[in-house]
Design an enzyme around this catalytic site. Structure first.
Site, PDB file in Angstrom:
ATOM      1  N   CYS B  88       0.820  -1.217   0.000  1.00  0.00           N
ATOM      2  CA  CYS B  88       0.000   0.000   0.000  1.00  0.00           C
ATOM      3  C   CYS B  88       0.850   1.261   0.000  1.00  0.00           C
ATOM      4  CB  CYS B  88      -0.961  -0.007   1.188  1.00  0.00           C
ATOM      5  SG  CYS B  88      -2.130  -1.366   1.105  1.00  0.00           S
ATOM      6  N   CYS B 213     -12.847   0.984   9.248  1.00  0.00           N
ATOM      7  CA  CYS B 213     -12.106   0.580   8.052  1.00  0.00           C
ATOM      8  C   CYS B 213     -12.208   1.658   6.984  1.00  0.00           C
ATOM      9  CB  CYS B 213     -12.673  -0.725   7.487  1.00  0.00           C
ATOM     10  SG  CYS B 213     -12.760  -2.053   8.696  1.00  0.00           S
ATOM     11  N   LYS B 340      -9.535   6.884   5.048  1.00  0.00           N
ATOM     12  CA  LYS B 340     -10.859   6.563   5.575  1.00  0.00           C
ATOM     13  C   LYS B 340     -11.950   7.072   4.654  1.00  0.00           C
ATOM     14  CE  LYS B 340     -14.022   5.243   8.399  1.00  0.00           C
ATOM     15  NZ  LYS B 340     -14.841   4.960   7.208  1.00  0.00           N
ATOM     16  N   HIS B 344      -8.957   4.750  -0.673  1.00  0.00           N
ATOM     17  CA  HIS B 344      -7.663   4.079  -0.700  1.00  0.00           C
ATOM     18  C   HIS B 344      -7.484   3.233  -1.964  1.00  0.00           C
ATOM     19  CE1 HIS B 344      -4.007   2.261   0.451  1.00  0.00           C
ATOM     20  NE2 HIS B 344      -4.444   1.302   1.221  1.00  0.00           N
TER      21      HIS B 344
END
Lengths: 488, 400
Positions: B88, B213, B340, B344
């Site tokens: 990531c 998440c 958030k 992402h």
């Protein structure tokens, strides 16, 4: 003197409530309603005959091993038709490669026939044979077998030194009496009428093997202290004892109420259960029925008392039976056994092909849970690697083998994951640390949601890690499970 | 002795696509969306770009390997194009390639572009994918939330915090980011949420609920970098320079040696300390004006505040609940909504973080603008707490 020198057992933690089964299936099979009493043991989704065999063997061996010259595995539910299943057990126990192995199968009598053969083949000059029987039979939903069967395993260490139960006689017959069969490509048994099986099968074929065995041992039927006769449903034992002249109190419970019939393993499961309750100088008669009959006569020795006093004791059958967790969700049993097509979601579509080359190179790590111990700094680590993990060491090529399978472990971190695919969500996993050093992020198994905590003592168990349904393969690895301390 | 990257490279253009469930767009469309903004912002043309780095992470469902997808997508003129991947943190790796090339004098103008098209899997969350022949045979079958959730168990045990207290602090992290994301037109999730919503949400991986998440999004972001001299020559006055750029990669100690307690990121502590040194920052809590951290999960952001030395060890819960990292707090964090709520898209995220700092440091962040920022920090993480890569980048006004 040849006989049994140590014994152990394993019954899966999950116990399916028969009531839950008949309540669901009563509409289709009202005749089974009366059989809704008690529980049967059921494998967790990650257990099979091989994993149960490993556990039973660990239970029998305890910490000590001696020289084990052979390992035989008896079962009619072996996960591999062509890949020696006993060989997987040997790798998992880290007993190889100087060992003879054998799978014994194709009959409910595999446990007793294999045991007779193994006892007779014991090398005179010492060395032990580890004989393991394990069974995880499939049955159709809403049938009688589903209620009668259970899953479990037993292991006997056979030898000539320190015998706790001496083999005094045995007799076997072979009669092609087809009470049921399972064709090679079939998942389930085909069964003939129960009354015929009892009257023409058990009642005639068992005595024809038992009587010569007793005669060879120089015994009268009344001398028998423990009479072991597995029979699904458990209703034949008493009439058989009566017909043979064996005292009724000698008839061993078939464990129907708490476990169910563990097939090819059941004679040994009952034998281990009997040994756990026997005293020195008793006579044990074991009969195994299936296309004929095996009868074995054992006499317990003074060494049995010493074995019973040993610490730590194996959990054995009794200890494992005491650790049961009732499962009232019959749907789970159906799903674990592939009897319903559960919507597993797209995450279950991950291709789990196993690189057999890699599995072979790393078989001691993957199957035996063998890691490394750095000879330069003493750090234990998993996996074993070329460079020591200790940041203050970092030495190259210094690690010797170190097995973690029996190491005490505790939870450092954990989570219960509802997202990742698991046949039994939520998937529990976390970092486990070993007392002597070393750690890895491990799958947990047989945990109860809500009971997991940092610091919890854990024990490593050999389990199925993933199924590769595309190729009919399954791969095994070790998982952490709550340690049985203080529970048994 | 290496002199470091401080003030040797200027950022003269940036672009970022709208993040979200971009059912309308291929990766190619997202790249062009970010790139055209970036070109416009820089005043440069494609022919000026001398080398490019492409970040993508999950190739299994994506544009394909190598530099070709970027070269094709932008019709780059046969220049060097390299694909980088570091979980990531891939976006920060593309930036590192471009920045180092300029600093080395290998080229004058370089492009870093990150893109990810995640919403072609057919399900929510990150794609399930193979971890390699050996790893898949022994690694726990963990998901991203499950692996990061491990932090919470260890953090609670270490600091003696009750589960419900930690959960409330984690909830504040998410509520703050939703408040910020609501003000950002490019963000994926733009609705404010309440404490109740967070606490009542379905559990994903204990103790992480749905609102702990981050979004799983499609998107692209890019940057054009050059030397300060060229930037000046382009007529730029208040341009932004890279003050520090550090990467720390786990070597297996956390995963295999009993010295790590599971409650923090060893890599983040190391990378941030190095970055502060490289940037000449001595008191990050007072000197960093705003931070864009890798808030893949609320617990990650919380412990990261300590790992970046922005909160004292064990003090993040108090800082979070006190609003220190809120938009009105002492050190606004995730002012753009963060992973958030901005979203992402893996390969793009490191560059998306930089994009917000770039706007803020130039006073161009509109309703989100923080007063007079001097230094901004990006923290871009990849992997899982027990084995990960961590990038820390500090940027600031050239005169700072």
């Amino acid at each position: 003197m040849i006989g049994i020198t140590a014994y152990g057992g394993y019954i899966p933690r999950l116990r399916l409530s028969r009531r839950a089964v008949v309540e669901t299936n009563g509409w289709a099979a009202p005749g089974l309603r009366s059989q809704g009493k008690g529980e049967r043991s059921m494998c967790n989704w990650d257990e099979d005959s091989v994993t149960m065999a490993v556990e039973a063997a660990r239970d029998a061996l305890g910490g000590s091993r001696g020289r084990i010259g052979a390992l035989h595995l008896a079962s009619t539910s072996l996960p591999f038709a062509d890949r020696q299943n006993a060989g997987i057990v040997v790798e998992a126990l880290d007993l190889g490669p100087e060992i003879e192995t054998l799978d014994v199968t194709s009959s409910q009598r595999a446990g007793t026939s294999g045991l007779v053969a193994a006892l007779k083949a014991l090398p005179a000059g010492g060395g032990s044979t580890l004989f393991v029987a394990s069974e995880n039979r499939r049955s159709k939903a809403a049938g009688g077998q589903e209620l009668a069967f259970g899953d479990g395993a037993a292991a006997l260490l056979l030898g000539t030194e320190g015998v706790v139960a001496e083999l005094r006689a045995s007799h076997s017959t072979a009669v092609d009496f087809v009470d049921h069969y399972r064709g090679q490509t079939r998942e389930f048994d085909y069964v003939w009428e129960e009354r015929w099986i009892r009257d023409e099968g058990y009642m005639k074929l068992v005595p024809s093997a038992v009587r010569p065995a007793l005669e060879a041992a120089g015994l009268a039927p009344a001398d028998i202290d423990h009479f072991i006769l597995p029979n699904p449903g458990g209703r034949v034992g008493r009439s058989m004892a009566k017909a043979l002249g064996i005292p009724e109190p000698a008839v061993r419970d078939t464990l129907h109420a708490t476990c169910g019939d563990t097939g090819a393993a059941h004679a040994l499961v009952m034998l281990v259960d009997a040994l756990e309750r026997a005293t020195p100088g008793q006579w044990i008669l074991v009969a195994g029925f299936g296309q004929g009959c095996d009868a074995l006569v054992f006499r317990t020795t003074e060494a049995l008392a010493a074995a019973l006093a040993d610490a730590p004791r194996p959990l054995g059958i009794r200890g494992h039976l005491a650790r049961g967790r009732t499962e009232t969700n019959y749907a789970k049993f159906l799903a674990f056994n592939g009897l319903v097509e559960r919507d597993k979601g797209m995450r279950a579509e991950l291709d789990n092909q196993t690189a057999l080359t890699q599995l072979y190179r790393r078989r001691r790590m993957l199957t035996g849970l063998v890691g490394g111990r750095c000879t330069a700094c003493g750090t234990c680590q998993f996996p074993k690697t070329n460079v020591c993990v200790n940041p203050d060491c970092g030495a190259f090529h210094t690690q010797e083998d170190h097995r973690f399978a029996d190491s005490a472990a505790r939870i450092l971190t954990w989570s219960a994951d509802h997202l990742t695919y698991s046949p039994d969500p939520p998937a529990h996993y976390g970092m486990v640390e070993f007392a002597e050093g070393g750690r890895f992020l491990a799958n947990f198994t047989d945990v109860e949601p809500g009971s997991v905590a940092v610091g919890m003592p854990m024990r490593m168990m050999f389990r199925v890690k993933d199924y590769d349904d595309n190729r009919g393969f399954r791969r095994y690895f070790w998982k952490a499970t709550p340690a049985p301390t203080g529970e048994a | 002795m290496a002199s470091g990257i401080r003030d040797r490279v200027a950022i003269v253009g940036m672009g970022c696509s709208k993040f979200g469930e971009r059912w309308d767009a291929d990766a190619d469309d997202l790249m062009v969306e970010a790139y055209t903004e970036c070109l416009r912002d820089s005043g440069l043309e494609t022919k000026d770009i001398e080398a490019a780095w492409l970040a993508t992470a999950i190739e299994e469902i994506h544009v394909g390997k190598g530099g070709i997808p970027l070269a094709f997508g932008l019709r780059l003129p046969y220049i060097p194009v390299t694909r980088v991947e570091n979980f990531c943190a891939s976006g920060s790796e593309a930036l590192r390639g471009a920045v180092y090339a300029v600093a080395a004098g290998a080229c004058d103008i370089a492009l870093a572009l990150g893109v990810e098209k995640l919403k072609d899997t057919g399900y929510g969350g990150l794609p399930q994918r193979s971890r390699g022949a050996l790893n898949s045979m022994w690694w726990a079958n963990y998901s991203a939330p499950g692996s990061f959730a491990q932090l919470a168990a260890a953090y609670r045990a270490k600091h003696g915090i009750a589960p419900e207290d930690l959960k409330r602090a984690m909830a504040h992290v998410s509520i703050k980011s939703h408040d910020n994301g609501a003000k950002n037109p490019k963000a994926h999730l733009r609705k404010p949420i309440t404490l109740d919503t967070v606490l009542q949400a379905p559990m994903v991986a204990e103790p992480l609920g749905l609102f702990d998440c981050c979004g799983v999004s499609d998107g692209a972001a890019c940057a054009i970098v050059t030397t300060p001299e060229i930037a000046r020559g382009m007529g730029r006055k208040d341009f932004i320079t890279v003050k520090a750029m550090q990467l720390s990669v786990s070597n297996g100690v956390e995963a295999g040696h009993n010295s790590w307690d599971g409650s923090y990121f060893k890599t983040a502590r190391i990378a941030s300390s190095r970055a502060y040194k490289e940037a000449g920052i001595t008191d990050p809590r007072s000197q960093i004006s705003l931070a864009e951290v890798h808030d893949c999960f609320s617990i990650t952001e919380l412990v990261t505040m300590e790992d970046l030395h922005l909160s004292p060890e064990g003090g993040a819960v108090t800082d979070v609940l006190d609003g220190f990292f809120d938009s009105t707090g002492g050190l606004p964090c995730q002012i753009d909504g963060g992973l958030k709520c901005f979203g992402h898209p893996i390969g793009a995220s490191g560059l998306r973080m930089l994009y917000e700092l770039y706007l803020q440091l130039q006073g161009r962040a509109g309703p989100r603008q923080v007063a007079d920022p001097v230094f901004g920090l990006t923290h871009n993480l990849g992997g899982a707490p027990h084995q990960n890569v961590c990038s820390v980048v500090v940027v600031g006004r050239h005169d700072a």
